[in-house]
Motif scaffolding. Structure first.
Motif, mmCIF file in Angstrom:
data_model
loop_
_atom_site.group_PDB
_atom_site.id
_atom_site.type_symbol
_atom_site.label_atom_id
_atom_site.label_comp_id
_atom_site.label_asym_id
_atom_site.label_seq_id
_atom_site.Cartn_x
_atom_site.Cartn_y
_atom_site.Cartn_z
ATOM 1 N N GLN A 1 0.822 -1.209 0.000
ATOM 2 C CA GLN A 1 0.000 0.000 0.000
ATOM 3 C C GLN A 1 0.854 1.257 0.000
ATOM 4 O OE1 GLN A 1 -2.906 -0.213 3.091
ATOM 5 N NE2 GLN A 1 -4.020 -1.847 2.080
ATOM 6 N N LEU A 2 1.919 1.185 0.748
ATOM 7 C CA LEU A 2 2.826 2.330 0.813
ATOM 8 C C LEU A 2 3.412 2.621 -0.561
ATOM 9 C CD1 LEU A 2 4.117 4.234 2.904
ATOM 10 C CD2 LEU A 2 5.991 2.637 3.061
ATOM 11 N N SER B 1 -11.308 8.031 0.513
ATOM 12 C CA SER B 1 -10.346 7.439 -0.426
ATOM 13 C C SER B 1 -9.426 6.440 0.263
ATOM 14 C CB SER B 1 -9.498 8.546 -1.062
ATOM 15 O OG SER B 1 -8.730 9.194 -0.062
ATOM 16 N N PHE B 2 -9.576 6.279 1.584
ATOM 17 C CA PHE B 2 -8.709 5.395 2.376
ATOM 18 C C PHE B 2 -7.245 5.738 2.142
ATOM 19 C CE2 PHE B 2 -12.667 3.076 1.749
ATOM 20 C CZ PHE B 2 -13.030 2.842 3.070
ATOM 21 N N SER B 3 -6.963 6.999 2.201
ATOM 22 C CA SER B 3 -5.595 7.476 2.006
ATOM 23 C C SER B 3 -5.390 8.682 2.917
ATOM 24 C CB SER B 3 -5.395 7.881 0.547
ATOM 25 O OG SER B 3 -6.048 9.111 0.303
ATOM 26 N N LEU C 1 6.150 5.648 11.253
ATOM 27 C CA LEU C 1 5.144 6.533 10.657
ATOM 28 C C LEU C 1 4.817 6.109 9.240
ATOM 29 C CD1 LEU C 1 6.297 10.035 11.903
ATOM 30 C CD2 LEU C 1 4.137 8.905 12.404
ATOM 31 N N VAL C 2 5.886 5.783 8.515
ATOM 32 C CA VAL C 2 5.678 5.402 7.124
ATOM 33 C C VAL C 2 4.918 4.093 7.038
ATOM 34 C CG1 VAL C 2 6.848 4.684 5.039
ATOM 35 C CG2 VAL C 2 7.657 6.654 6.287
ATOM 36 N N LEU C 3 5.273 3.190 7.956
ATOM 37 C CA LEU C 3 4.591 1.899 7.965
ATOM 38 C C LEU C 3 3.099 2.094 8.206
ATOM 39 C CD1 LEU C 3 5.222 -1.127 7.840
ATOM 40 C CD2 LEU C 3 5.263 -1.125 10.318
ATOM 41 N N LEU C 4 2.798 2.945 9.221
ATOM 42 C CA LEU C 4 1.395 3.195 9.536
ATOM 43 C C LEU C 4 0.714 3.978 8.422
ATOM 44 C CD1 LEU C 4 1.757 4.074 13.322
ATOM 45 C CD2 LEU C 4 0.926 1.957 12.311
ATOM 46 N N ALA C 5 1.446 4.962 7.907
ATOM 47 C CA ALA C 5 0.854 5.770 6.833
ATOM 48 C C ALA C 5 0.587 4.903 5.616
ATOM 49 C CB ALA C 5 1.778 6.912 6.460
ATOM 50 N N GLY C 6 1.475 3.945 5.416
ATOM 51 C CA GLY C 6 1.310 3.045 4.280
ATOM 52 C C GLY C 6 0.028 2.254 4.375
ATOM 53 N N LEU C 7 -0.327 1.906 5.625
ATOM 54 C CA LEU C 7 -1.566 1.163 5.809
ATOM 55 C C LEU C 7 -2.772 1.999 5.424
ATOM 56 C CD1 LEU C 7 -0.605 -0.434 9.202
ATOM 57 C CD2 LEU C 7 -0.960 -1.639 7.052
ATOM 58 N N ALA C 8 -2.583 3.327 5.556
ATOM 59 C CA ALA C 8 -3.689 4.224 5.222
ATOM 60 C C ALA C 8 -3.655 4.667 3.771
ATOM 61 C CB ALA C 8 -3.631 5.450 6.122
ATOM 62 N N ALA C 9 -2.685 4.175 3.042
ATOM 63 C CA ALA C 9 -2.542 4.657 1.663
ATOM 64 C C ALA C 9 -3.657 4.147 0.763
ATOM 65 C CB ALA C 9 -1.198 4.210 1.108
ATOM 66 N N ALA C 10 -3.817 4.823 -0.312
ATOM 67 C CA ALA C 10 -4.901 4.478 -1.243
ATOM 68 C C ALA C 10 -4.702 3.118 -1.862
ATOM 69 C CB ALA C 10 -4.972 5.518 -2.339
ATOM 70 N N ARG D 1 11.192 7.600 14.437
ATOM 71 C CA ARG D 1 9.763 7.706 14.161
ATOM 72 C C ARG D 1 9.424 7.373 12.718
ATOM 73 N NH1 ARG D 1 7.671 13.083 14.660
ATOM 74 N NH2 ARG D 1 5.687 12.217 14.024
ATOM 75 N N SER D 2 10.335 7.785 11.835
ATOM 76 C CA SER D 2 9.985 7.744 10.417
ATOM 77 C C SER D 2 9.549 6.373 9.906
ATOM 78 C CB SER D 2 11.150 8.265 9.591
ATOM 79 O OG SER D 2 11.315 9.617 9.885
ATOM 80 N N PRO D 3 10.335 5.292 10.181
ATOM 81 C CA PRO D 3 9.893 3.998 9.628
ATOM 82 C C PRO D 3 8.517 3.610 10.141
ATOM 83 C CG PRO D 3 12.147 3.865 10.431
ATOM 84 C CD PRO D 3 11.604 5.161 10.898
ATOM 85 N N LEU E 1 -6.037 4.182 12.487
ATOM 86 C CA LEU E 1 -5.203 5.352 12.203
ATOM 87 C C LEU E 1 -6.047 6.585 11.921
ATOM 88 C CD1 LEU E 1 -2.344 4.234 9.828
ATOM 89 C CD2 LEU E 1 -2.107 5.527 11.919
ATOM 90 N N ARG F 1 -6.041 0.784 9.340
ATOM 91 C CA ARG F 1 -6.341 2.029 8.637
ATOM 92 C C ARG F 1 -7.438 2.794 9.397
ATOM 93 N NH1 ARG F 1 -6.852 0.134 2.843
ATOM 94 N NH2 ARG F 1 -8.993 -0.212 3.426
#
Lengths: 393, 315
Positions: A46-47, A184-186, B9-18, B5-7, A391, A388
């Motif tokens: 996803q990332l 948009s789940f983003s 944050l990115v990991l969590l943000a990635g889960l929220a990615a489109a 923090r960054s990895p 978060l 998600r």
């Protein structure tokens, strides 16, 4: 054999607490490393999907990671900024479409994303309620941002001051909410979107005030000399853009000199992308251009290294837990010596008794394994959505 | 701390990615539907709309939504009108800061066509600029450039070419047709330029007064000897304005005043008494009651030709 299996099953069912503990141990031993692997793999996919969907990012020279995090996830703060001239430069090159981004300000803890309408087209974001931003001072909210701020079309959002100690700083801008985007789940779901020019108004680069040539502003005039009017501090400046004062809003200087945090460059074709990358490789360049996909993959490599340590740790713990489970089984055999002897005395062969005990262990392992497989499947299906939601809540 | 923090944050943000963008689907749909429908074109004034119609013909659907009679330069559209502009395939801008609302609106940058970009270095700065200062920012001006650029047909020609180029980019398969129509329009604009040259020759260096400061490009192109006042055709000038004109006449003995539209009869009569004839030259920024930009320009020239020359008129 059927009767032996029946006896084994009854034994497991009768000693339900002990069996449950053993099954739970087996489940966790199998699920933890496998489930973690599934989660991390999904996260990585996803990332990278958001990074892959963003061909090129341009920003001031500095950390490529911060540039990518700020532009893709509106997270890391970017202290080095570039100017809007870079977006114009990309547009003028004819190689790519430029989508400027200014991610600096916040409304409460939500990012205010200053951009152009092309961003919405590019990300496929659609308005679910209300309409798109049309004029200065308007904003549209991501689906989650609307919930968190408790507002929608017709409501207002106020930008947060960057520092409470900056008494001479820019006044917060009260923005009119005109629309809410489809979910948009983003990270877009948590953002407050404004036009780039509105972001500059928040910064104070554009502002509206009384017309100094009009009699109403006479009290604010310090002096006049030819076509030059000097105003004093009592000049009324507006902190909300309305239909009545909209015409008074103006920007000082060339918009090309105004700051932005990044430019998303969408090349017209692959060749254009390569040419564009090449143009920013010189040492004298004050900007950097990065492929977010590469930056995020480098980051993921680090994450995977950390993950392998975590998995190794989990495997060690699993081995210890497994050894403990075996010990529990062996000890239980000693405790069951009289029971086993009784089984032999009433005619059970040693092989049959051994098969019975083994069946009990197999039942525990199989049930534990099945539960672990089920949990892994659930993680695969709902894991990312659950986190998600966590978060974005 | 940030590195730690960054990895995460990115990991969590990635889960929220489109999960994926619909952009490509939309583009594909647009491409599929695009060539079969006329190009939707919105303009910020009538001259641009008229030129777009002539170049685009049936291949484009041109809209200029400002109400008739409203000066598009100072029109303040409702958000709904701006949203309509946002839906266009192309938005034709005049450049020179024309239509102030554009700077205060959110329009898709990729669909904007600045038809004046080619002559940005030839814009005429406004003289009546008020500079002011407040706070630590220092002095700044709210001035800009004169924006009635189309009154110079050679600049209008450049705008027409910019429009044609934008149409060609949007509909490459119709490029030849657009070029043919552009050629016809170029001929008309050059013919207009020639006729205005003739008018300018007849005028010579005779002093003129423009009722409004909107004729800067006409003045520069044809070397007219003009001075501007700030009179509205549908309003009676106040006493101060008449006195200003009286003070101007000894140093600038004009016998013609050029108006954007027919002035009030009373004003025209009083000017006649002062030996000043009123001649209309309509800039045609908004939709005319009949005809289009080029026919209005043609009528402007006819009015000048019929009026003769101020040099022939005694005071």
């Amino acid at each position: 054999m059927k009767d032996t299996l029946y006896l084994a099953w009854r034994y497991v069912a009768y000693h339900r607490v002990k069996s449950a503990i053993l099954i739970a141990s087996i489940t966790l031993i199998v699920f933890l490393p496998v489930g973690l692997n599934v989660l991390v793999t999904q996260s990585a996919e996803q990332l990278t999907s958001r990074a892959e969907a963003t061909p090129l990012l341009l920003g001031a020279k500095g950390s490529p990671l911060e540039l990518a995090l700020n532009s893709l996830y509106f997270d890391a703060e970017l202290t080095a900024r570039t100017t809007h001239a870079e977006a114009t430069r990309i547009d003028d090159s004819g190689l790519a479409r430029a989508i400027p981004l200014y991610v600096r300000f916040r409304a409460r803890d939500l990012p205010i994303v200053g951009t152009t309408l092309d961003y919405f087209d590019f990300r496929g974001l659609r308005v679910a309620e209300g309409r798109q931003i049309a004029i200065l001072g308007e904003c549209v909210l991501g689906a989650q941002a609307a919930k968190l701020l408790g507002t929608g079309p017709g409501g207002n959002v106020v930008s947060s001051p960057e520092s409470v100690f900056d008494l001479a700083g820019v006044y917060p801008l009260k923005m009119n909410v005109v629309g809410v985007l489809e979910r948009s789940f983003s990270p877009d779901d948590r953002a407050v979107f404004v036009d780039l020019k509105t972001a500059w108004v928040i910064e104070g680069l554009g502002h509206g005030h009384q017309d100094l040539t009009q009699p109403q502003a006479a009290g604010a005039v310090l002096g006049r000399e030819g076509n030059t009017i000097q105003a004093n501090a009592s000049l009324v400046q507006y902190n909300e853009i309305t239909a009545e004062n909209r015409d008074s809003f103006h920007f000082h200087g060339s918009l090309d000199d105004f700051p932005i945090t990044a430019v998303m460059a969408v090349p017209h074709d692959q060749k254009s992308g390569v040419i564009l990358l090449g143009r920013y490789q010189g040492d004298e360049e004050r900007t950097q251009i990065v492929r977010p996909e590469v930056v995020i993959r480098e980051l993921l490599d680090t994450v995977f290294t950390v993950q392998s340590f975590v998995v190794a740790g989990i495997l060690l713990v699993s081995a210890a837990t497994l050894a403990t489970a075996v010990l529990v089984l062996l000890l239980s055999l000693r405790l069951r010596r009289r029971e086993i002897e009784t089984l032999v005395k009433i005619g059970g062969s040693r092989g049959r008794v051994a098969f019975l005990v083994l069946s009990e262990a197999v039942i525990v392992v199989v049930v534990g394994g099945a539960l672990a497989a089920g949990l892994t499947l659930l993680t695969h299906r709902f894991g990312s959505a659950a986190i998600r939601a966590l978060l974005l809540s | 701390m940030r590195m730690l923090r960054s990895p995460l944050l990115v990991l969590l943000a990635g889960l929220a990615a489109a999960c994926g963008s619909e952009d490509s689907e939309r583009q594909a749909a647009d491409t599929a539907a695009g060539p079969t429908r006329p190009l939707s074109v919105y303009a910020v004034n009538h001259p641009l709309a008229a030129m777009a119609e002539r170049i685009g013909g049936a291949d484009v659907e041109v809209t200029f939504p400002a109400p008739p009679g409203e000066d598009p330069a100072y029109w303040s559209p409702l958000p709904e009108a701006v949203v309509a502009y946002q839906g266009a395939d192309l938005i034709l801008l005049n450049g020179a800061g024309y239509a102030k609302w554009v700077a205060q609106s959110s329009l898709p940058a990729s669909r904007l066509v600045d038809t004046g970009a080619g002559y940005a270095d030839r814009l005429i700065p406004l003289e009546e600029t008020v500079t002011h200062s407040h706070g630590p920012e220092g002095e700044h001006a709210h001035g800009g450039a004169a924006f009635t650029t189309w009154l110079d047909p050679t600049l209008a020609l450049e705008q027409a070419r910019a429009i044609a180029a934008a149409f060609e980019r949007a509909r490459p398969e119709r490029a030849a047709t657009f070029r043919e129509r552009l050629t016809l329009l170029e001929e008309e604009l050059l013919a207009l330029d020639g006729r205005l040259d003739g008018v300018a020759e007849a005028l010579g260096d005779a002093p003129l007064i423009f009722s409004h400061p909107v004729y800067q490009y006409l003045e520069r192109r044809y070397g007219l000897n003009g001075r501007s006042v700030h009179w509205e055709p549908d309003e009676e000038p106040i006493g101060r304005e008449w006195r200003k004109l009286e003070r101007l006449l000894p140093e600038h003995a004009a016998r013609w005043m050029i108006w954007e539209s027919e002035p009030l009869t009373s004003v025209e009569a009083r000017l006649e008494e002062m030996g000043i004839r009123s001649v209309v030259f309509d800039p045609c920024a908004s939709v005319p009651p009949e005809g289009d930009f080029l026919t209005v320009m043609s009528r402007n020239v006819e009015r000048f030709e019929a009026a003769g020359s101020p040099r022939d008129e005694g005071r």
